[in-house]
Design a protein around this motif. Sequence first.
Motif, mmCIF file in Angstrom:
data_model
loop_
_atom_site.group_PDB
_atom_site.id
_atom_site.type_symbol
_atom_site.label_atom_id
_atom_site.label_comp_id
_atom_site.label_asym_id
_atom_site.label_seq_id
_atom_site.Cartn_x
_atom_site.Cartn_y
_atom_site.Cartn_z
ATOM 1 N N MET A 11 65.345 86.532 34.342
ATOM 2 C CA MET A 11 66.352 87.470 33.829
ATOM 3 C C MET A 11 66.572 87.256 32.342
ATOM 4 O O MET A 11 66.336 86.162 31.833
ATOM 5 C CB MET A 11 67.657 87.309 34.599
ATOM 6 C CG MET A 11 68.279 85.915 34.460
ATOM 7 S SD MET A 11 69.550 85.664 35.706
ATOM 8 C CE MET A 11 69.098 84.068 36.303
ATOM 9 N N ASP B 192 68.598 84.252 31.132
ATOM 10 C CA ASP B 192 67.958 82.944 31.096
ATOM 11 C C ASP B 192 67.250 82.722 29.763
ATOM 12 O O ASP B 192 67.301 81.635 29.212
ATOM 13 C CB ASP B 192 66.939 82.809 32.248
ATOM 14 C CG ASP B 192 67.598 82.202 33.485
ATOM 15 O OD1 ASP B 192 68.556 81.430 33.317
ATOM 16 O OD2 ASP B 192 67.149 82.496 34.592
ATOM 17 N N CYS C 142 67.564 82.349 42.456
ATOM 18 C CA CYS C 142 67.124 82.800 41.129
ATOM 19 C C CYS C 142 65.817 83.583 41.288
ATOM 20 O O CYS C 142 64.863 83.083 41.869
ATOM 21 C CB CYS C 142 66.916 81.601 40.212
ATOM 22 S SG CYS C 142 66.426 82.056 38.542
ATOM 23 N N VAL D 35 63.230 82.687 36.793
ATOM 24 C CA VAL D 35 63.111 81.522 35.911
ATOM 25 C C VAL D 35 63.115 80.191 36.677
ATOM 26 O O VAL D 35 62.252 79.342 36.452
ATOM 27 C CB VAL D 35 64.205 81.538 34.816
ATOM 28 C CG1 VAL D 35 64.166 80.256 33.997
ATOM 29 C CG2 VAL D 35 63.985 82.734 33.894
ATOM 30 N N CYS D 36 64.063 80.009 37.571
ATOM 31 C CA CYS D 36 64.132 78.713 38.261
ATOM 32 C C CYS D 36 62.875 78.395 39.060
ATOM 33 O O CYS D 36 62.341 77.286 38.929
ATOM 34 C CB CYS D 36 65.339 78.628 39.186
ATOM 35 S SG CYS D 36 66.893 78.702 38.317
ATOM 36 N N TYR E 28 69.250 77.608 40.698
ATOM 37 C CA TYR E 28 69.713 78.016 42.030
ATOM 38 C C TYR E 28 68.575 78.661 42.798
ATOM 39 O O TYR E 28 67.671 79.255 42.224
ATOM 40 C CB TYR E 28 70.946 78.911 41.947
ATOM 41 C CG TYR E 28 70.754 80.271 41.306
ATOM 42 C CD1 TYR E 28 70.445 80.392 39.958
ATOM 43 C CD2 TYR E 28 70.931 81.436 42.053
ATOM 44 C CE1 TYR E 28 70.305 81.637 39.372
ATOM 45 C CE2 TYR E 28 70.797 82.686 41.472
ATOM 46 C CZ TYR E 28 70.479 82.780 40.131
ATOM 47 O OH TYR E 28 70.340 84.015 39.550
ATOM 48 N N HIS F 166 72.546 80.982 33.759
ATOM 49 C CA HIS F 166 72.621 79.529 33.552
ATOM 50 C C HIS F 166 71.642 79.058 32.499
ATOM 51 O O HIS F 166 70.639 79.713 32.215
ATOM 52 C CB HIS F 166 72.354 78.793 34.875
ATOM 53 C CG HIS F 166 70.947 78.932 35.365
ATOM 54 N ND1 HIS F 166 69.993 77.978 35.161
ATOM 55 C CD2 HIS F 166 70.324 79.942 36.032
ATOM 56 C CE1 HIS F 166 68.847 78.381 35.692
ATOM 57 N NE2 HIS F 166 69.017 79.581 36.226
HETATM 58 NI NI NI Z 1 67.450 80.698 37.135
#
Ligand code: NI
Length: 200
Positions: free
Chosen positions: A1, A4, A72, A75-76, A69, A165
Amino acid sequence: MAGDAMNRMFSALALALLASPIAGCGGAPDQPPLAGARIGGPFALTDQDGRTVRDTDFAGRYRIVYFGYTYCPDVCPTDMQKIGQAMRELDKSDPKLSQKIVPIFITVDPERDTPAAIKQFVANFHPRIVGLTGTPEQIAKVAKDYAVYFKKQPAAPGGGYLVDHLAVAFLMGPQGEPIASLPIDRDGAAIAEQVRHWVR
Ligand code: NI
């Protein structure tokens, strides 16, 4: 996103600021970039098997700490993939060194990230990742101690929501001291190289 990406820029800036007093101290040329930065601290959280885990349980071991998280969308999982890739590379090239490192994933979405959800998530990336969750208060505190910004976004019509985040991977030392932020915007090989540089 997009949030991020913006947070990544913000994080680089924030880390530069946090580290700047050290840069002016005229220390050894190869001083860890985050030496002396106020990042980290004691915590008691719950791991993917429902056990209480404290920062002191990792005493004597280096840690790669990443906040994110499991819901997500992009990115995560990408970042965790890179951390897993780096760990697998180290397992092969430097198995002794690799055993000194614990990758730690800490959720910023404790409402949805139960131990079971985290267990399923971290298992995708590397077998030794410790996944941590806690009460919203515990998570707010540990994120603050690590200077990690996060904010739950308004729910979408379907009820799902995103959590904005900071996406940063900290390398912490055997006493829980901050060493460096790893090049999570690059690839697993770049991360492994940085880890080799700092881990003794
Ligand atoms: Ni993320």
